[in-house]
Every structure is written in C-alpha cells, then in structure tokens.
Design a protein around this motif. Sequence first.
Motif, PDB file in Angstrom:
ATOM      1  N   GLU A   8      -0.074   6.887  -6.644  1.00 40.85           N
ATOM      2  CA  GLU A   8       0.598   8.047  -6.052  1.00 40.85           C
ATOM      3  C   GLU A   8       2.101   8.042  -6.317  1.00 40.85           C
ATOM      4  O   GLU A   8       2.720   9.100  -6.332  1.00 40.85           O
ATOM      5  CB  GLU A   8       0.307   8.144  -4.554  1.00 40.85           C
ATOM      6  CG  GLU A   8      -1.136   8.487  -4.238  1.00 40.85           C
ATOM      7  CD  GLU A   8      -1.607   9.780  -4.895  1.00 40.85           C
ATOM      8  OE1 GLU A   8      -0.918  10.807  -4.781  1.00 40.85           O
ATOM      9  OE2 GLU A   8      -2.673   9.752  -5.545  1.00 40.85           O
ATOM     10  N   ARG A  32       2.916  10.548  -8.948  1.00 45.81           N
ATOM     11  CA  ARG A  32       2.558  11.959  -8.792  1.00 45.81           C
ATOM     12  C   ARG A  32       3.737  12.932  -8.936  1.00 45.81           C
ATOM     13  O   ARG A  32       3.580  13.964  -9.591  1.00 45.81           O
ATOM     14  CB  ARG A  32       1.816  12.196  -7.480  1.00 45.81           C
ATOM     15  CG  ARG A  32       1.157  13.576  -7.487  1.00 45.81           C
ATOM     16  CD  ARG A  32       0.059  13.723  -6.483  1.00 45.81           C
ATOM     17  NE  ARG A  32      -1.005  12.763  -6.558  1.00 45.81           N
ATOM     18  CZ  ARG A  32      -2.048  12.819  -7.399  1.00 45.81           C
ATOM     19  NH1 ARG A  32      -2.128  13.802  -8.268  1.00 45.81           N
ATOM     20  NH2 ARG A  32      -2.977  11.891  -7.368  1.00 45.81           N
ATOM     21  N   PRO A  70       1.950  13.865 -12.617  1.00 50.16           N
ATOM     22  CA  PRO A  70       0.727  14.116 -11.833  1.00 50.16           C
ATOM     23  C   PRO A  70      -0.548  13.806 -12.608  1.00 50.16           C
ATOM     24  O   PRO A  70      -1.528  13.338 -12.025  1.00 50.16           O
ATOM     25  CB  PRO A  70       0.823  15.595 -11.466  1.00 50.16           C
ATOM     26  CG  PRO A  70       1.796  16.184 -12.426  1.00 50.16           C
ATOM     27  CD  PRO A  70       2.735  15.078 -12.801  1.00 50.16           C
TER      28      PRO A  70
END
Length: 161
Positions: free
Chosen positions: A16, A19, A23
Amino acid sequence: MFATPQIETMKSANFELLRPKWPELAGLGGFAEAYAHSDPIGAIGKLRIFCEQAAKSVHHDLRLPKLYRPNLIDLLDDAAFQSAVPDIVVTKMHTLRIEGNRAVHGNQGDATAALRLLKDAYDLARWLFVTFGDGKVADCPPYVEPPEGGVEAVGRRREKR
C-alpha cells in the motif's frame, strides 16, 4: 503502464505504500499476495509483471536512454540502469524475472517460492518508495506474510461472521 482497474484496486498487506505514486504496482502486489497460497504460479507471474513495471518506472524516472527492445532482460542488463541502481536491487529484480519466467513458461512454482518472492518484491517496493517516492524508511511498515486469500479475503471472512 496500463493495468486493469481490478488490479489497481486489489488491496495488499505490504504494498500500500506504493499506491499514491504507483497504484498498478500496489495492485499487482496485492494480487500476488491474494494468490500466493492458492495459485502460486499465477502469483509469481504477477510478481514478474511487478518487476517489469518497476524497471520501466525506474528507467523513466532516471530519464535513461530509450532502449530498442525494452523487454525485461534488456531493461535490467542496460549499462545505464546497472550503474544507477544498487546491485542488490538488480539481483532481486533478476530473481523475480527468472522465477517469473519459470512460472509462466514452465509452470514451475509453489507457495514457498511465491512467499519468498513476495518478500523480494516488497524489498523492491521499499527501495522504490524511498528512492523515487520521497518516502522515508521509517514510513515503511515491516513485511508481513500475507494471509491465505490476501487482505480482501480476510475482510470478506470478517463480514460473513
């Protein structure tokens, strides 16, 4: 770097941090985590794609000369790339490439290999985050082995309970 929306939105336990800037890489990491136990060959294949997208991103961010054939081996073996990227990163990328090729072309790979390669991909993700994403090492959570089915499956199991 085009990825399907499904891959871009696949949540992960470890990726994450990518991201905001990458992404598609976060999604590929999440996909590989989700299938590491149930479909390790597919997971390893996704990690190879992760590696290729990361190599292309590094080439772009460093403004390295465009290659005639920008396939993964040529991206990694490019002299300008090798002089700009730490040896340990190049080695991990080659490992992801080789194991990914074995999985995709030779149907070779198991959950143990997929989980080991996820850790290598996470190390690559941390390096990208710190080197090109203006992140700090302290902002990188420690690697955790993904649960069976990935983060989203755990959430669905909780909802069902």
